[in-house]
Design a protein around this motif. Structure first.
Motif, PDB file in Angstrom:
ATOM      1  N   UNK A  80       0.839  -1.206   0.000  1.00 50.81           N
ATOM      2  CA  UNK A  80       0.000   0.000   0.000  1.00 50.81           C
ATOM      3  C   UNK A  80       0.870   1.250   0.000  1.00 50.81           C
ATOM      4  N   UNK A  81       1.608   1.471  -1.086  1.00 53.49           N
ATOM      5  CA  UNK A  81       2.483   2.646  -1.107  1.00 53.49           C
ATOM      6  C   UNK A  81       1.670   3.948  -1.141  1.00 53.49           C
ATOM      7  N   UNK A  82       2.189   4.957  -0.495  1.00 51.43           N
ATOM      8  CA  UNK A  82       1.502   6.252  -0.460  1.00 51.43           C
ATOM      9  C   UNK A  82       1.870   7.119  -1.654  1.00 51.43           C
ATOM     10  N   UNK A  83       3.025   6.883  -2.191  1.00 51.23           N
ATOM     11  CA  UNK A  83       3.413   7.507  -3.470  1.00 51.23           C
ATOM     12  C   UNK A  83       4.609   6.747  -4.009  1.00 51.23           C
ATOM     13  N   UNK A  84       4.942   6.966  -5.281  1.00 52.49           N
ATOM     14  CA  UNK A  84       6.008   6.190  -5.892  1.00 52.49           C
ATOM     15  C   UNK A  84       7.140   7.089  -6.367  1.00 52.49           C
ATOM     16  N   UNK A  85       8.074   7.376  -5.501  1.00 56.66           N
ATOM     17  CA  UNK A  85       9.181   8.249  -5.901  1.00 56.66           C
ATOM     18  C   UNK A  85      10.078   7.566  -6.930  1.00 56.66           C
ATOM     19  N   UNK A  86      10.813   8.368  -7.669  1.00 56.15           N
ATOM     20  CA  UNK A  86      11.704   7.884  -8.706  1.00 56.15           C
ATOM     21  C   UNK A  86      12.998   7.376  -8.063  1.00 56.15           C
ATOM     22  N   UNK A  87      13.157   6.042  -8.044  1.00 54.12           N
ATOM     23  CA  UNK A  87      14.310   5.446  -7.358  1.00 54.12           C
ATOM     24  C   UNK A  87      15.620   5.847  -8.040  1.00 54.12           C
ATOM     25  N   UNK A  88      15.617   5.778  -9.369  1.00 56.15           N
ATOM     26  CA  UNK A  88      16.851   6.040 -10.123  1.00 56.15           C
ATOM     27  C   UNK A  88      17.346   7.459  -9.857  1.00 56.15           C
ATOM     28  N   UNK A  89      16.417   8.393  -9.898  1.00 53.14           N
ATOM     29  CA  UNK A  89      16.769   9.806  -9.672  1.00 53.14           C
ATOM     30  C   UNK A  89      17.324   9.976  -8.253  1.00 53.14           C
ATOM     31  N   UNK A  90      16.658   9.335  -7.311  1.00 50.07           N
ATOM     32  CA  UNK A  90      17.096   9.446  -5.916  1.00 50.07           C
ATOM     33  C   UNK A  90      18.490   8.864  -5.752  1.00 50.07           C
ATOM     34  N   UNK A  91      18.738   7.734  -6.456  1.00 52.64           N
ATOM     35  CA  UNK A  91      20.042   7.099  -6.312  1.00 52.64           C
ATOM     36  C   UNK A  91      21.138   7.975  -6.919  1.00 52.64           C
ATOM     37  N   UNK A  92      20.825   8.616  -8.044  1.00 47.92           N
ATOM     38  CA  UNK A  92      21.800   9.534  -8.636  1.00 47.92           C
ATOM     39  C   UNK A  92      22.101  10.675  -7.670  1.00 47.92           C
TER      40      UNK A  92
END
Lengths: 225, 334
Positions: B50-62
């Motif tokens: 039940x995710x509350x939103x889906x942040x961009x993993x790739x962007x966050x990792x960069x």
């Protein structure tokens, strides 16, 4: 035993962690595959590669958990990123006795709480440094208090008027600027500000009066448990 | 089985659905410190479900890489330039290969420049499409129309779109007062800041109807620019020579009606209706004689498709409508 079968295939290669669940006085052993073993192995071999796996695996669930406390995508991502950075830079990931998961989730909860305190609470300074060093597992009361805190946030936000809620979510959760919200909803910027102030003051009141004080009392007692 | 039960109960405590008794049970269960790990495992599972939103993993990792300066070690290009004869041969091969790739890419770019430069929205007959542009402006594209929006630079300094057919625009006013231009095939430019208006640009001519605000029209046919300022409620038509003619709109609803599949006729000739049918549904309509073509109709009709509209017309005008080979012929009833 059904659950034993369920986990058997995961635990063939790695030695499973053995857990005891005691209920109704009867002891039963349940196997849980330590699914972090793989990441841990990679980190041992190549820290950067392993840490990438760790980051990508937990980033989303951690953000999702953080946002339940903060109601802001941006804040949630900031806090989670910050935790991953310190975890890496201080090499805490090499020292912890718990699973990465438990450490990361606990840190998110601490940091989110510290943020809420600085925004709504009466306490001046937070023990962020202390929190970052928390390498042991939290106690049950703490765990459940955090649970209660985000549920309380949800309850408060559900209870405010629909229009205020809409404006509040656009502003805080989505991070939209007031003039843009005003234009989208065809209302004045003043009205937007009014809705946000209203929502925040209700939150502040509930968190201060009903919750944080008890919570602080508990944590101050239990912190070095 | 206790294991399963505990999981359900813990999940409902995450959701705030656990009863106080169940809360107590979770608390007791957590008292055993081994269970804490399991608790967080389930918490992770719950957050994944039940995710509350889906942040961009790739962007966050960069972001993480650049923050922790890992990037300098990881993506540093490996510098080893030792020139040997073997190398230079390989290099020559790769050079040729690269050159041909560039050549083909260039040809491709040239052939498809329109496709690359513009994002094209089109509607078929009888279809109405809602489009939201990147600046927040919305466009309702009527049947048998196309709207081209530049992929690059839209909203950077100006906002410019190309319309063929019929569309209703609701333009967002930007903070830096950027103008919004609608260009039509017959060299009419509609210039606005933020307003609502309708542009009609088909073979029969070009028409602009303004609902709200102000717009400026530039007719740039024959290199002689003609400019006209429009006010709300006005309709401007442009003839083939590029002359602009201003008229106050009798009923602005007429222009907007097709969005709701509504047909509003106000002393509208059958000939005019025939044109409308052709433009909106792509079927040719022939009217047997000129007196019939000049008969006028007044009223509002709801019609999802051409059949419904024709049935209404048949009854109202007491005429005979025959469909043959994708063509419609209207005859006087004898």
């Amino acid at each position: 035993m059904k659950s034993r079968l369920l986990f058997a295939k995961f635990s063939e290669k790695e030695k499973p962690v053995e857990l005891q669940i005691t209920q109704e006085g009867e002891a039963k052993t349940v196997y849980i595959a330590d699914d972090e073993v793989f990441i841990r192995k990679v980190i041992e071999a190549n820290a950067e590669k392993g840490y990438e796996l760790l980051f990508k695996r937990y980033y989303r669930p951690l953000c999702s958990h953080a946002v339940r406390f903060l109601y802001s995508k941006e804040l949630a991502e900031d806090i989670v990123s910050e935790i991953f950075c310190t975890f890496w830079q201080k090499k805490t990931y090499l020292q912890i006795q718990t699973s990465y998961r438990a450490y990361l989730f606990t840190s998110v909860r601490h940091q989110a709480y510290a943020y809420l305190q600085s925004e709504f609470g009466r306490l001046q300074n937070t023990d962020i440094e202390q929190v970052k060093a928390a390498t042991t597992l939290p106690n049950p009361q703490q765990i459940l208090q955090y649970n209660e805190l985000y549920l309380k946030m949800e309850e408060v936000i559900r209870a405010i008027s629909p229009q205020s809620q809409k404006v509040f979510m656009m502003s805080r959760f989505e991070g939209k600027k007031n003039p843009i919200i005003a234009e989208e909803l065809q209302i004045s910027v003043k009205t937007v500000e009014g809705h946000i102030t209203k929502a925040l003051s209700i939150l502040r009141k509930t968190l201060q009066d009903g919750f944080i004080s008890i919570f602080l009392f508990m944590t101050s007692n239990m912190w070095f448990f | 089985m206790e294991f399963e039960i505990a999981k359900n109960i813990v999940f409902s405590s995450f959701e705030g659905k656990a009863t106080p008794m169940q809360q107590k049970m979770v608390e007791e269960w957590l008292a055993k410190s081994e269970n804490t790990e399991l608790y967080f495992k389930w918490l992770e599972e719950w957050e994944r479900e039940t995710p509350q939103f889906l942040p961009d993993i790739e962007k966050a990792y960069q972001g993480f890489l650049s923050k922790t300066a890992l990037i300098t070690e990881e993506s540093k290009p490996t510098v080893e330039k030792q020139i040997s004869s073997k190398r230079s041969f390989i290099n020559a091969f790769w050079f040729r290969f690269a050159a041909s790739v560039v050549l083909f890419a260039g040809l491709g770019l040239w052939f498809f420049q329109d496709k690359i430069q513009f994002e094209e929205h089109t509607t078929s007959f009888g279809e109405v499409k809602n489009i939201t542009l990147s600046d927040g402006s919305t466009v309702i594209l009527n049947a048998n129309s196309s709207l081209k929006v530049p992929r690059f630079g839209f909203g950077k300094s100006t906002r410019e779109v190309f319309l063929q057919g019929e569309a209703e625009f609701a333009v967002k006013h930007t903070i830096d007062n950027q103008n919004f231009l609608v260009k039509t095939p017959d060299a009419l430019v509609v210039e606005v800041l933020g307003t609502e208006f309708l542009v009609y640009a088909r073979k029969r001519g070009t028409k602009v109807a303004l609902h709200k605000g102000k717009v400026q029209l530039h007719s740039i046919k024959d290199k002689q620019e003609k400019v006209l300022q429009m006010k709300a409620g006005e309709v401007v038509t442009m003839d083939k020579k590029g002359n602009l003619k201003l008229q106050a709109e009798k009923n602005i609803a007429v222009a907007k009606a097709w969005q709701e599949h509504q047909f509003i006729f106000d002393h509208t000739s059958l000939q005019e209706i025939a044109y409308k049918i052709e433009e909106n549904f792509g079927v040719r309509v022939q009217i047997a004689d000129t007196t019939l073509a000049q008969r006028e109709i007044t009223g509002t009709y709801q019609a999802q498709n051409v059949e419904e509209l024709l049935n209404a017309l048949e009854e109202m005008l007491n005429v005979q409508i025959i469909k043959q080979n994708g063509e419609i012929s209207i005859y006087e009833n004898d």
